[in-house]
Design a protein around this motif. Structure first.
Motif, PDB file in Angstrom:
ATOM      1  N   VAL A   1       0.689  -1.113  -0.046  1.00 45.41           N
ATOM      2  CA  VAL A   1       0.027  -0.029   0.186  1.00 45.41           C
ATOM      3  C   VAL A   1       0.857   1.198  -0.157  1.00 45.41           C
ATOM      4  N   ASN A   2       1.803   1.136   0.845  1.00 45.65           N
ATOM      5  CA  ASN A   2       2.551   2.372   1.012  1.00 45.65           C
ATOM      6  C   ASN A   2       3.433   2.610  -0.243  1.00 45.65           C
ATOM      7  N   GLN A   3       3.976   1.669  -0.845  1.00 42.50           N
ATOM      8  CA  GLN A   3       4.775   1.700  -2.072  1.00 42.50           C
ATOM      9  C   GLN A   3       3.945   2.247  -3.351  1.00 42.50           C
ATOM     10  N   LEU A   4       2.552   1.525  -3.237  1.00 38.53           N
ATOM     11  CA  LEU A   4       1.750   2.173  -4.357  1.00 38.53           C
ATOM     12  C   LEU A   4       1.504   3.665  -4.045  1.00 38.53           C
ATOM     13  N   LEU A   5       1.283   4.184  -2.905  1.00 42.70           N
ATOM     14  CA  LEU A   5       0.902   5.666  -2.796  1.00 42.70           C
ATOM     15  C   LEU A   5       2.152   6.672  -2.811  1.00 42.70           C
ATOM     16  N   PHE A   6       3.130   6.022  -2.251  1.00 45.16           N
ATOM     17  CA  PHE A   6       4.239   7.022  -2.054  1.00 45.16           C
ATOM     18  C   PHE A   6       5.341   7.013  -2.943  1.00 45.16           C
ATOM     19  N   LYS A   7       5.564   5.718  -3.701  1.00 46.79           N
ATOM     20  CA  LYS A   7       6.728   5.699  -4.713  1.00 46.79           C
ATOM     21  C   LYS A   7       6.565   4.414  -5.506  1.00 46.79           C
TER      22      LYS A   7
ATOM     23  N   ASP B   1      -3.161   7.903  10.027  1.00 43.85           N
ATOM     24  CA  ASP B   1      -2.227   6.729   9.299  1.00 43.85           C
ATOM     25  C   ASP B   1      -1.725   7.203   8.062  1.00 43.85           C
ATOM     26  N   LEU B   2      -2.288   7.848   7.166  1.00 41.75           N
ATOM     27  CA  LEU B   2      -2.141   8.172   6.141  1.00 41.75           C
ATOM     28  C   LEU B   2      -0.754   9.115   5.940  1.00 41.75           C
TER      29      LEU B   2
ATOM     30  N   LYS C   1       3.135   8.202   5.059  1.00 40.87           N
ATOM     31  CA  LYS C   1       3.869   8.788   4.181  1.00 40.87           C
ATOM     32  C   LYS C   1       5.337   9.301   4.879  1.00 40.87           C
ATOM     33  N   PHE C   2       5.163   9.874   6.235  1.00 37.86           N
ATOM     34  CA  PHE C   2       6.279  10.539   6.844  1.00 37.86           C
ATOM     35  C   PHE C   2       7.308   9.194   6.970  1.00 37.86           C
ATOM     36  N   LEU C   3       6.868   8.199   7.588  1.00 36.32           N
ATOM     37  CA  LEU C   3       7.929   6.948   7.897  1.00 36.32           C
ATOM     38  C   LEU C   3       8.446   6.247   6.612  1.00 36.32           C
ATOM     39  N   PHE C   4       7.487   6.197   5.489  1.00 36.92           N
ATOM     40  CA  PHE C   4       7.994   5.729   4.357  1.00 36.92           C
ATOM     41  C   PHE C   4       9.154   6.624   3.742  1.00 36.92           C
ATOM     42  N   GLU C   5       8.984   7.875   3.845  1.00 39.30           N
ATOM     43  CA  GLU C   5      10.260   8.557   3.212  1.00 39.30           C
ATOM     44  C   GLU C   5      11.389   8.759   4.185  1.00 39.30           C
ATOM     45  N   ASN C   6      11.062   8.764   5.435  1.00 40.29           N
ATOM     46  CA  ASN C   6      12.240   9.201   6.233  1.00 40.29           C
ATOM     47  C   ASN C   6      12.774   7.761   7.113  1.00 40.29           C
ATOM     48  N   PHE C   7      11.785   6.934   7.397  1.00 42.62           N
ATOM     49  CA  PHE C   7      12.218   5.673   7.889  1.00 42.62           C
ATOM     50  C   PHE C   7      11.983   4.338   7.316  1.00 42.62           C
ATOM     51  N   PRO C   8      12.390   4.497   6.110  1.00 42.31           N
ATOM     52  CA  PRO C   8      12.086   3.473   5.256  1.00 42.31           C
ATOM     53  C   PRO C   8      12.343   1.884   5.727  1.00 42.31           C
ATOM     54  N   LYS C   9      13.238   1.598   6.696  1.00 40.84           N
ATOM     55  CA  LYS C   9      13.546   0.365   7.212  1.00 40.84           C
ATOM     56  C   LYS C   9      12.981   0.248   8.526  1.00 40.84           C
ATOM     57  N   GLY C  10      11.956   1.213   8.870  1.00 37.98           N
ATOM     58  CA  GLY C  10      11.230   0.969  10.249  1.00 37.98           C
ATOM     59  C   GLY C  10      11.974   1.970  11.235  1.00 37.98           C
ATOM     60  N   HIS C  11      11.058   2.410  12.346  1.00 39.32           N
ATOM     61  CA  HIS C  11      11.718   3.149  13.286  1.00 39.32           C
ATOM     62  C   HIS C  11      11.765   2.554  14.757  1.00 39.32           C
TER      63      HIS C  11
END
Length: 677
Positions: free
Chosen positions: A164-170, A207-208, A212-222
């Protein structure tokens, strides 16, 4: 005579009006006349009419069996008339010949064009591969259509659930999943994000924004890996003080504490004690790499993503009842005039007697009670003394600001605190410059300025916050920059300012703590042992990375505060609200720090109060639409000080250290800070 000819890759028919050499003057069915070269003419015919021939040719082309046509074609290059005789079993009529041309031209995977009216059939392997590709695309189109229908029906296809995140953000725009999402969104007249919300792929607008923030700034998880907790070196001296901190009730990364010790000669020794993770964390170790990867704690209403693992924060936070490793700055004061007689910096163990909290003290500790001595609260005598010194420090900075050509700070702006519990938000107003805030802010500015000078005097580079006209060779505009050498921060009214007082939540402060420890421990030899040297490329890289990360984190915090402001409107069922005019068409609601634009707003003075009808808001786009209530504009008896234009704020912890109002105007979002740490 009529002709069937090719023009710009398309086939047309018309009647010949005249011929001149190698060109025909041809009249089309529309009445338009074209000049057609003889080499472009494929057929000449008398009957049927041009329009009838074209209609018949299209029907014949639709019935042509391309597989059979490919079979009867020889291995050599051929002309369309030759193949027509083989396919039809007789010399083709004009309509059959034209239909064959249309078929050959529209089937490039079967026949490769070799010239005007000439073709060669594709090799068998090439044809099979092309047909397989077409079949695959047909199947993909069927699957894509099925996915799109599921999405429009409110169901998330199984193949999309983990991306889902991949489809929305990259997104990879060539995938079936993305094409289906885009198709469904277009057909449903919505956006991919809203479609994901409707299917449950994203649970809520909150959550949206978070995803988005986590996907862009913490792609490997936080989350954090398991790491051993470092210990401070043995043998640190024990400070003979009872230290206390002043923080918000939600603060867990307690970086700073204070102590007051009266001397026999009447002087006072004030201690500023800063948590010292730099005594345990070493440059380039595993923990340092994590901290450097994050650069800062990320704040948002109701939550945060810490720079350091909880176990390490717990080991170094200045928690009540613990004796904690700290970097202490002691200032010996003469309370008669608040002059600083001397300062001393040392690493030591500091007993933390109290963690004072704003929620229990703000109503008890104010300018009136401090002046009158009324009230009973912890550390009353120490807070009273620190309040006197803080006022003196502020006055000195104002003199310095004026020397830089700036106006005094306006400290009575209104800040807002956000508290979120079980998805319910509470937003409370808080006047900036309240005594407890000012004590912390002024002593932190003093420490950051003093330690900045300490590094400069020892020839050790640090990370400085600088601001001023022409400082560092910038343009005349007042800007805050990060530099590795000392320079004035004119907005704060200090000769140098090095962030050093929040090493648990800002990486710059951890870096500066290592440098300060080198100065305190090694004196004149500090430049040789400090982790970072002058013109160190690694230090420049840290400055650049921190700027980028801190800006991204501040934007996210602003967006989440705006989101919770919109949620507050729903909680309160707000239909009409009061707002104050900030500038032109830009207003801020009075009860919450929500910035709105009101196109067509009448020209009124800054600070005017108006009433707005809330028409609608959108928690996905973070937008709001309002309407001015007729006759609701009123001017306050006195203009709100918070609307005065300022060069810089007093609070050293502001995310960008620019005027908060101007920052809000630029981004149309709210920018606040957890507290003056």
């Amino acid at each position: 005579m009529n002709v069937f000819f090719e023009e710009s890759g398309d086939f047309k028919v018309g009647s010949v009006l005249s011929q001149a050499g190698e060109a025909y003057q041809v009249e089309m069915a529309s009445g338009k006349r074209n000049k057609v070269k003889a080499k472009d003419v494929m057929l000449q015919f008398d009957k049927p009419s041009p329009a009838e021939l074209l209609e018949q040719a299209k029907a014949i082309a639709a019935d042509v069996d391309l597989d059979f046509l490919w079979e009867v074609a020889g291995e050599e290059e051929f002309g369309f008339a030759e193949l027509g005789a083989e396919y039809f079993g007789h010399a083709p009529t004009p309509a059959e010949a034209a239909g064959l041309i249309l078929s050959l031209h529209s089937a490039p995977i079967y026949f490769h064009k070799k010239g005007r009216g000439r073709y060669k059939k594709a090799p068998e392997q090439t044809l099979k591969a092309a047909l397989a590709g077409i079949e695959k695309k047909k199947q993909q189109a069927i699957i894509q259509g099925q996915y799109a229908e599921e999405l429009k029906a409110g169901t998330l296809p199984a193949s999309m659930q983990n991306i889902v995140n991949q489809l929305l953000f990259k997104p990879d725009k060539n995938t079936i999943e993305y094409k289906a999402l885009e198709q469904a969104a277009n057909e449903a007249h919505t956006t991919p994000a809203r479609l994901m919300l409707s299917t449950g792929g994203i649970k809520s607008p909150k959550d949206l924004h978070m995803s988005k923030f986590l996907f862009e700034n913490f792609p490997k998880g936080h989350g954090f890996p398991e790491l051993p907790v470092p210990a401070a070196p043995a043998g640190l001296p024990l400070a003979a003080v009872e230290a206390f901190s002043i923080d918000d009730v939600t603060t867990t990364e307690i970086d700073d504490a204070f102590s007051v010790v009266h001397q026999p000669d009447g002087k006072v020794r004030v201690g500023i004690h800063i948590a010292a993770p730099g005594l345990g964390i070493k440059p380039d170790d595993a923990i340092d790499k994590i901290a450097r990867g994050r650069m800062s704690t990320v704040y948002m209403p109701g939550d945060k993503i810490t720079m350091l693992p909880d176990s390490i924060v717990d080991a170094f936070t200045l928690a009540e009842g613990k004796t904690c490793p700290a970097l202490s700055l002691y200032a010996l004061l003469d309370p008669a005039d608040w002059s600083v007689i001397s300062t001393e910096t040392k690493a030591e163990l500091v007993p933390i007697a109290n963690n004072l909290r704003h929620n229990t003290l703000d109503e008890l500790v104010n300018e009136e009670t401090l002046a009158s001595g009324e009230g009973d609260y912890p550390r009353k005598a120490e807070l009273t003394l620190l309040w006197g010194w803080a006022q003196h420090l502020e006055a000195g900075r104002m003199v310095k600001r004026e020397a830089f050509g700036l106006k005094p700070e306006q400290n009575n702006r209104v800040d807002f605190n956000f508290y979120v519990e079980d998805d319910v938000v509470t937003i409370s107003r808080r006047k900036r410059g309240a005594p407890l805030d000012k004590i912390v802010a002024e002593l932190m500015i003093f420490a950051n300025s003093t330690w900045g000078k300490l590094m400069h005097d020892h020839g050790v580079p640090g990370i400085y916050r600088t601001q001023g006209q022409g400082v560092g060779g910038w343009a005349a505009k007042m800007q805050v920059r990060m530099m590795t050498q000392a320079a004035p921060h004119q907005g704060l009214g200090v000769d140098q300012y090095a962030w050093s007082t929040s090493p648990l939540r800002r990486y710059t402060d951890l870096v500066n703590q290592w440098q300060i420890l080198a100065c305190a421990s090694h004196g004149v030899t500090a430049p040789m042992v400090a982790p970072f040297k002058h013109k160190d490329a690694n230090l420049f890289a840290i400055v650049s990375a921190f700027d980028a990360a801190y800006a991204a984190y501040a934007d996210f915090q602003s967006n989440m505060e705006r989101y919770w402001c919109l949620r507050w409107l729903g909680q309160e069922d707000a239909k009409a609200v009061e707002a104050v005019v900030l500038k032109d068409e830009v207003l801020r609601l009075a009860e919450i720090p929500l910035i709105v634009r009101l196109p067509g707003m009448p020209a009124v003075a800054r600070g005017a109060h108006v009433k707005l009808d809330i028409l609608r808001w959108d928690e996905v786009d973070l937008t709001i639409e309002t309407r001015l209530q007729e006759g609701s504009i009123t001017l306050p008896a006195e203009p709100e000080p918070e609307l005065d234009e300022e060069e810089a704020p007093a609070d050293p912890a502001q995310p960008t250290e620019v005027d908060a109002e101007e920052a809000a105007l630029a981004s149309e979002t709210v920018v606040t800070e957890p507290g003056p740490q």
